[in-house]
Structure formats: C-alpha cells, structure tokens
Scaffold this active site. Structure first.
Site, PDB file in Angstrom:
ATOM      1  N   SER A 128      -0.207   0.304   9.189  1.00  0.00           N
ATOM      2  CA  SER A 128       0.491  -0.984   9.081  1.00  0.00           C
ATOM      3  C   SER A 128       1.484  -1.224   7.882  1.00  0.00           C
ATOM      4  O   SER A 128       1.583  -2.494   7.419  1.00  0.00           O
ATOM      5  CB  SER A 128      -0.480  -2.338   9.095  1.00  0.00           C
ATOM      6  OG  SER A 128      -1.479  -1.988  10.090  1.00  0.00           O
ATOM      7  N   ARG A 129       1.959  -0.156   7.515  1.00  0.00           N
ATOM      8  CA  ARG A 129       2.775  -0.072   6.259  1.00  0.00           C
ATOM      9  C   ARG A 129       2.332  -0.647   5.036  1.00  0.00           C
ATOM     10  O   ARG A 129       2.925  -1.120   4.112  1.00  0.00           O
ATOM     11  CB  ARG A 129       4.032  -1.057   6.584  1.00  0.00           C
ATOM     12  CG  ARG A 129       4.972  -0.475   7.645  1.00  0.00           C
ATOM     13  CD  ARG A 129       5.653   1.004   7.401  1.00  0.00           C
ATOM     14  NE  ARG A 129       6.287   1.659   8.291  1.00  0.00           N
ATOM     15  CZ  ARG A 129       5.795   2.400   9.364  1.00  0.00           C
ATOM     16  NH1 ARG A 129       4.553   2.679   9.406  1.00  0.00           N
ATOM     17  NH2 ARG A 129       6.666   2.984  10.350  1.00  0.00           N
ATOM     18  N   PHE A 130       0.774  -0.709   4.861  1.00  0.00           N
ATOM     19  CA  PHE A 130       0.171  -1.108   3.715  1.00  0.00           C
ATOM     20  C   PHE A 130      -0.103   0.198   2.591  1.00  0.00           C
ATOM     21  O   PHE A 130      -1.437   0.534   2.686  1.00  0.00           O
ATOM     22  CB  PHE A 130      -1.061  -1.897   4.034  1.00  0.00           C
ATOM     23  CG  PHE A 130      -1.222  -3.038   3.074  1.00  0.00           C
ATOM     24  CD1 PHE A 130      -0.457  -3.970   2.974  1.00  0.00           C
ATOM     25  CD2 PHE A 130      -2.412  -3.273   2.519  1.00  0.00           C
ATOM     26  CE1 PHE A 130      -0.433  -5.201   2.154  1.00  0.00           C
ATOM     27  CE2 PHE A 130      -2.790  -4.255   1.605  1.00  0.00           C
ATOM     28  CZ  PHE A 130      -1.677  -5.376   1.600  1.00  0.00           C
ATOM     29  N   LEU A 185       6.026   4.925  13.049  1.00  0.00           N
ATOM     30  CA  LEU A 185       4.843   5.677  13.000  1.00  0.00           C
ATOM     31  C   LEU A 185       3.699   5.038  12.022  1.00  0.00           C
ATOM     32  O   LEU A 185       4.009   4.660  11.137  1.00  0.00           O
ATOM     33  CB  LEU A 185       5.060   7.033  12.670  1.00  0.00           C
ATOM     34  CG  LEU A 185       5.812   8.092  13.720  1.00  0.00           C
ATOM     35  CD1 LEU A 185       5.782   9.509  12.909  1.00  0.00           C
ATOM     36  CD2 LEU A 185       5.095   8.197  14.872  1.00  0.00           C
TER      37      LEU A 185
END
Length: 337
Positions: free
Chosen positions: A314-316, A134
């Site tokens: 974006s997993r940032f 997600l």
C-alpha cells in the site's frame, strides 16, 4: 465483500490458472521448476476449496444483505479466512516474486494484456495509466536490520541483489546539475565501492563531466525491482587518481579502450558512418597498445547521505537513511514514505 468475490475473485483465479502458472512452468528451470511442480497442484486445490467455502458464506451474506434473518457462522468465516491467507502467502511469497525475477519485459506485458482482456479493459493510457501499480510484499526493513556502516549495508544488499539474479545490479542512475541549474541523468555502471565512496569511469569532457566541473555534487540511484529495493546516494564528487585510471583503463577490452579514444562523448556527429571512421582511425593510430587519453578517467562520489528503501504494501514503504556528520560518523534515521 459480495461485490468483490462475486465479480472479481474468479478473474484472479483465471489469471493464475490460464496465464501466470502456465507461463511460469514454461519459463522456470532447476529449483524454480521443482518448486512449481509442488505448488501448482496445491494452488489449484486451494481455488476449489476457496470456491466451496465461499459458496457457504455467500448464501449467509445474501440473506443478511436482503434483510433476512441470519448471521455469519464463525467457523465458516475462520475456515475461509485461513484458506485465503494460506493461498495469498503462496502467491505473494512464491509466484509473484518468481514472475518478477524470471519473466522478460515482453512476458510481463503479455501477462498484463491477458489480464486486461479478461476484464474487458483497454491498453493502459490516460486515466488507466495512473492506476498501474504493483504492491510490494517481499521484505521489510527495520532499524534493527541495518548495519551501523552504510557501506557495509550497501555491500550486503548488493550481494543479495546478485544472488537474486537482479538484471545488472551494478547499473545506477547518475544525476548531475550544471551551472545553469538544469538537472541531467543517465544510466552508468559502478566499477568500485569502498569506504572512500562509489566509483565510475567516463569521459571528463562529456556533458556530465562539464556539469561536475561546474557543480561537483551528484546523486546516484540503484533500483533493484526483483527484490523491491532502491538505494539513493548523494555526495560530493572527486576525480580518481591517474594510477587508478590507468589500472582500470588497461583492464578493459581493447575495443573498449579504442572506443574511449575515438569518441568525443556528447558531441554532435554527422552519422554512424563517421563514428565508424573515427574508430578505424583511432585503431590504426593506437595499434594493439593504445594509451589512455588524458580526458578519460574516473569519478568517485564521497557519500554524505545514503538512503535504503524497501518496498512495502500500500505504498507504506520502509526508508532508512544514513547522514554523515562533521566528525565522519553516521546518524541513522527512519523517513516516512
């Protein structure tokens, strides 16, 4: 761009129109239902407008892709981008967070299966499982956002989790390590937190109790998926006082008090029938006013490190950590995701 909008965008629209929005309308109540009543017609209109705008750009892009003379008209691009951004704001700011908050696990699975079927995908396994993810988009966490005291910051987030109707916001993973160096974790419920630390109650003779006896350090983890947040807490663990243990034990329902007496937590037993027999025996012996057993009480984790994690795109992700210094003060730092 042609590949995505020719082959994927219409699937995304169908996901919303045929599955997500009807499921939300069937589940939502009160303010959520009112919001959907206004949003759904807007989103349907957005889809129609975006399809029409895309048809214009598609013709221009086809000419470019086929080596024909032509270019993208700036006004057409700007109109499409504005419509797309407005649509995504409604989806990511309203529909997705609402679905995460009000859908059951079964409903989420049903939605995922419908999306997979629409794309001709098999149920997730192997390589497909590795692709499950997600993208988080609800909030940010900046250095200027956090309070100077991590306990106050935890209280703020805890209150926000309650207001967001997070499922069991007081549930936490407690990880311990025994003398053999092997870790173990389990879900418990926090019962108190204040400037002294984070407190829970259990059987001192349990597996976690024995590990804490050998190694009085632990790690706690709160994960609140509905608000895309987690809190990691590490520190030294101490036992709470007899006065605190009595106060909490006698505040529990009678059946819970008897259960604590009857159960030798983490020890093997022949079957459920023996457990029930032990409970009946404890009930008969204790009567209506059982005494707190000496092996039952609380642990308090005195924090040395507290990390606040906010999911981002974006997993940032945003990660802000507090580290306790020798003088008791806290240093605040940002960690890379």
């Amino acid at each position: 761009m042609l590949k995505y909008f020719n082959h994927a965008a219409h699937l995304h629209h169908a996901d919303e129109e045929q599955n997500l929005m009807p499921m939300l309308q069937a589940t939502a109540r009160d303010a959520d239902a009112t919001l959907l009543a206004a949003l759904v017609p807007e989103i349907l209109a957005d889809h129609a407008r975006m399809d029409a705008d895309w048809a214009v750009l598609q013709a221009q892009l086809n000419d470019i892709a086929n080596g024909m003379e032509g270019r993208l008209a700036a006004a057409d691009v700007q109109r499409f981008v504005a419509a797309y951004e407005a649509h995504m704001a409604k989806e990511e700011g309203n529909l997705a967070p609402m679905a995460k908050r009000i859908f059951s696990a079964a409903q989420m699975a049903e939605l995922g299966q419908a999306m997979q079927a629409r794309r001709g995908l098999a149920p997730a396994s192997g390589e497909a499982l590795a692709g499950l993810r997600l993208d988080y988009s609800q909030a940010t966490l900046m250095e200027d956002d956090v309070l100077a005291d991590p306990i106050a910051q935890f209280a703020k987030w805890f209150d926000e989790a309650i207001k967001a109707q997070v499922n069991e916001p007081n549930a936490m993973s407690v990880a311990t390590v025994g003398a053999d160096g092997k870790p173990s974790s389990r879900i418990l419920l926090i019962k108190q937190y204040d400037h002294r630390g984070f407190t829970w109650y259990t059987n001192y003779a349990s597996h976690k109790g024995r590990q804490l006896r050998d190694n009085p350090h632990a790690a706690l983890l709160f994960f609140w998926s509905e608000v895309e947040r987690q809190v990691r807490i590490e520190g030294r663990v101490v036992k709470t006082s007899d006065e605190e243990n009595d106060k909490y034990f006698y505040s529990r329902p009678l059946q819970s008090q008897l259960g604590a007496i009857a159960s030798q937590q983490s020890e093997r037993i022949a079957g459920r029938a023996q457990m029930e027999a032990n409970f009946d025996a404890a009930s008969a012996a204790a009567g209506a006013q059982p005494q707190r057993p000496a092996h039952w009480g609380g642990y308090r984790l005195v924090p040395e490190r507290i990390e606040f994690w906010q999911g981002r795109r974006s997993r940032f992700h945003d990660r802000i950590v507090y580290v306790r210094q020798a003088d008791g003060s806290w240093v605040i730092e940002r960690l890379q995701p």
